[in-house]
Design an enzyme around this catalytic site. Structure first.
Site, PDB file in Angstrom:
ATOM      1  CB  ALA A 100      -0.911  -0.015   1.517  1.00 27.37           C
TER       2      ALA A 100
ATOM      3  N   GLY B  21       0.617  -5.010   0.915  1.00 27.44           N
ATOM      4  CA  GLY B  21      -0.550  -4.993  -0.096  1.00 27.44           C
ATOM      5  C   GLY B  21      -0.383  -5.704  -1.426  1.00 27.44           C
TER       6      GLY B  21
ATOM      7  CD  GLU C  30      -2.409  -7.416   2.916  1.00 26.09           C
ATOM      8  OE1 GLU C  30      -1.954  -6.282   2.644  1.00 26.09           O
ATOM      9  OE2 GLU C  30      -3.060  -7.522   4.006  1.00 26.09           O
TER      10      GLU C  30
ATOM     11  CD  GLU D  58       1.702  -5.534   6.058  1.00 32.05           C
ATOM     12  OE1 GLU D  58       2.613  -6.505   6.255  1.00 32.05           O
ATOM     13  OE2 GLU D  58       1.032  -5.292   4.903  1.00 32.05           O
TER      14      GLU D  58
HETATM   15  N1  COA Z   1       4.652   2.965  -0.677  1.00 28.40           N
HETATM   16  C1  COA Z   1       5.066   4.382  -1.054  1.00 28.40           C
HETATM   17  N2  COA Z   1       6.314   4.530  -1.975  1.00 28.40           N
HETATM   18  C2  COA Z   1       6.807   3.258  -2.217  1.00 28.40           C
HETATM   19  C3  COA Z   1       6.657   1.960  -1.523  1.00 28.40           C
HETATM   20  C4  COA Z   1       5.362   1.882  -0.955  1.00 28.40           C
HETATM   21  N3  COA Z   1       4.817   0.818  -0.108  1.00 28.40           N
HETATM   22  N4  COA Z   1       7.511   1.100  -1.837  1.00 28.40           N
HETATM   23  C5  COA Z   1       8.314   1.907  -2.571  1.00 28.40           C
HETATM   24  N5  COA Z   1       7.816   3.061  -2.709  1.00 28.40           N
HETATM   25  C6  COA Z   1       8.423   4.181  -3.641  1.00 28.40           C
HETATM   26  C7  COA Z   1       9.899   4.664  -2.667  1.00 28.40           C
HETATM   27  O1  COA Z   1       9.520   5.610  -1.850  1.00 28.40           O
HETATM   28  C8  COA Z   1      10.712   5.238  -3.873  1.00 28.40           C
HETATM   29  O2  COA Z   1      10.013   6.499  -4.307  1.00 28.40           O
HETATM   30  P1  COA Z   1      11.069   7.929  -4.478  1.00 28.40           P
HETATM   31  O3  COA Z   1      12.045   7.355  -5.617  1.00 28.40           O
HETATM   32  O4  COA Z   1      10.044   9.007  -4.992  1.00 28.40           O
HETATM   33  O5  COA Z   1      11.722   8.061  -3.250  1.00 28.40           O
HETATM   34  C9  COA Z   1      10.418   4.374  -4.977  1.00 28.40           C
HETATM   35  O6  COA Z   1       9.298   3.531  -4.672  1.00 28.40           O
HETATM   36  C10 COA Z   1      11.606   3.175  -5.187  1.00 28.40           C
HETATM   37  O7  COA Z   1      11.611   2.418  -4.096  1.00 28.40           O
HETATM   38  P2  COA Z   1      13.183   2.386  -3.148  1.00 28.40           P
HETATM   39  O8  COA Z   1      12.968   2.307  -1.702  1.00 28.40           O
HETATM   40  O9  COA Z   1      13.960   3.573  -3.450  1.00 28.40           O
HETATM   41  O10 COA Z   1      13.754   1.220  -3.913  1.00 28.40           O
HETATM   42  P3  COA Z   1      14.578  -0.124  -3.264  1.00 28.40           P
HETATM   43  O11 COA Z   1      15.233  -0.876  -4.332  1.00 28.40           O
HETATM   44  O12 COA Z   1      15.976   0.707  -2.625  1.00 28.40           O
HETATM   45  O13 COA Z   1      13.887  -0.681  -2.276  1.00 28.40           O
HETATM   46  C11 COA Z   1      12.038  -1.874  -1.362  1.00 28.40           C
HETATM   47  C12 COA Z   1      12.886  -1.656  -2.554  1.00 28.40           C
HETATM   48  C13 COA Z   1      10.591  -2.655  -1.779  1.00 28.40           C
HETATM   49  C14 COA Z   1      12.693  -2.913  -0.347  1.00 28.40           C
HETATM   50  C15 COA Z   1      11.619  -0.772  -0.648  1.00 28.40           C
HETATM   51  O14 COA Z   1      10.940   0.166  -1.535  1.00 28.40           O
HETATM   52  C16 COA Z   1      10.499  -1.012   0.455  1.00 28.40           C
HETATM   53  O15 COA Z   1      11.066  -1.269   1.781  1.00 28.40           O
HETATM   54  N6  COA Z   1       9.099  -0.501   0.291  1.00 28.40           N
HETATM   55  C17 COA Z   1       8.421  -0.565   1.110  1.00 28.40           C
HETATM   56  C18 COA Z   1       7.965  -1.952   1.621  1.00 28.40           C
HETATM   57  C19 COA Z   1       6.747  -2.088   2.459  1.00 28.40           C
HETATM   58  O16 COA Z   1       6.722  -1.680   3.711  1.00 28.40           O
HETATM   59  N7  COA Z   1       5.534  -2.567   2.175  1.00 28.40           N
HETATM   60  C20 COA Z   1       4.395  -2.698   2.919  1.00 28.40           C
HETATM   61  C21 COA Z   1       3.676  -1.344   3.004  1.00 28.40           C
HETATM   62  S1  COA Z   1       2.021  -1.402   3.982  1.00 28.40           S
END
Ligand code: COA
Length: 259
Positions: free
Chosen positions: A65, A111, A114, A134
């Site tokens: 999400a 999400g 999910e 989460e």
């Molecule tokens: N919501 C909003 N933005 C998200 C996102 C999310 N769940 N997941 C990734 N993004 C965005 C990042 O903020 C980044 O945006 P920016 O370039 O404007 O800063 C972009 O997507 C790329 O992500 P980034 O974190 O730079 O890539 P990465 O390869 O370093 O890491 C992940 C990849 C998936 C490990 C990392 O993005 C992450 O941990 N995301 C969240 C996962 C999460 O907690 N999901 C559950 C949500 S309830």
């Protein structure tokens, strides 16, 4: 007409691609609204026989999400977010009368995991990663993750994934039964399509009956065996049952009309 998803209908297979690759296809309000409309199309368009959900770009299916929408919410706002999402998308996918399959092409976190689990079954590319992170955010899953992960991988594995926020790779997901196949990324969509082409040749109302009865296992408001008995009985009033059984007896291939 959509701005956050792409759709394509070919050969009866409707491919829905979540298209925010710069945000790793995170599910914001617009994506939820558009996904909901696309799932409505699956229900209502007779030319759609089955559907695929995937993510744009090489890196992510859906990374969760959209976290940037969370800070403005209080308890009621959080409940509303979860309720709306489940009603508009996740439960609707699960109960769809046509197969909806996830082609998981990278991160399927929160999400995203999910969303994949709401689909009827899942294929993964070799670089796919699954998890419910989460608790890293002080949250729990809100789009059915605690329920469907437990159903799919069993309570012990689900509890560990939920509490630890650990991310598992595609082969572990295969071993857990979370996905049915792991294939190289470039083969993922073709493999998914070939499975759906095969399913699309079967009797559509019977396929719908299988979905309904199998879903009843996890629905406390319904008796699964009774659901099966009723759905089995209903098949006998269909043209397709007459065609399927007659074709077998006449030693020919059936041609199903979906009636
Ligand atoms: N919501 C909003 N933005 C998200 C996102 C999310 N769940 N997941 C990734 N993004 C965005 C990042 O903020 C980044 O945006 P920016 O370039 O404007 O800063 C972009 O997507 C790329 O992500 P980034 O974190 O730079 O890539 P990465 O390869 O370093 O890491 C992940 C990849 C998936 C490990 C990392 O993005 C992450 O941990 N995301 C969240 C996962 C999460 O907690 N999901 C559950 C949500 S309830």
């Amino acid at each position: 007409m959509y701005t956050t998803i792409l759709t394509d209908l070919e050969n009866g297979i409707f491919t829905i691609t979540i298209n925010r690759p710069d945000k790793l296809n995170a599910l914001n309000k617009d994506v939820i609204t558009e996904l909901s409309a696309a799932i409505d199309e699956v229900y209502s368009n007779p030319e759609i026989k089955s559907a695929i959900i995937s993510g744009a770009g090489p890196k992510a299916f859906v990374a969760g999400a959209d976290i940037s929408e969370f800070l403005a919410l209080d308890a009621n706002g959080g409940k509303e977010l979860a309720q709306k999402g489940q009603d508009m998308v996740f439960t609707k996918i699960e109960n769809a009368p046509k197969p909806i399959v996830a082609a998981v092409n990278g991160f399927a976190l929160g999400g995203g995991c999910e969303l994949a689990m709401a689909c009827h079954f899942r294929l993964a590319s070799e670089n796919a990663k699954f998890g419910q992170p989460e608790v890293n955010l002080g949250l729990i899953p809100g789009y059915g993750g605690t329920q469907r992960l437990t159903q799919l991988v069993g309570k012990g594995r689900a509890m560990e994934m939920l509490m630890s926020a650990n991310i598992i790779d595609a082969n572990t997901a295969l071993q857990y039964g979370l996905v049915n196949y792991v294939v190289p990324a470039e083969e993922l969509l073709n493999k998914t399509k070939s499975i759906l082409e095969h399913i699309n040749s079967k009797a559509p109302l019977a396929v719908a009956g299988c979905i309904k009865a199998a879903n009843a296992v996890f629905d406390e408001t319904r008796n699964g065996y009774q659901t099966e008995i009723d759905a089995f009985g209903e098949c006998f009033d269909t043209d397709d049952m007459k065609e399927g059984t007659t074709a077998f007896l006449e030693k020919r291939k059936p041609t199903f009309s979906g009636k």
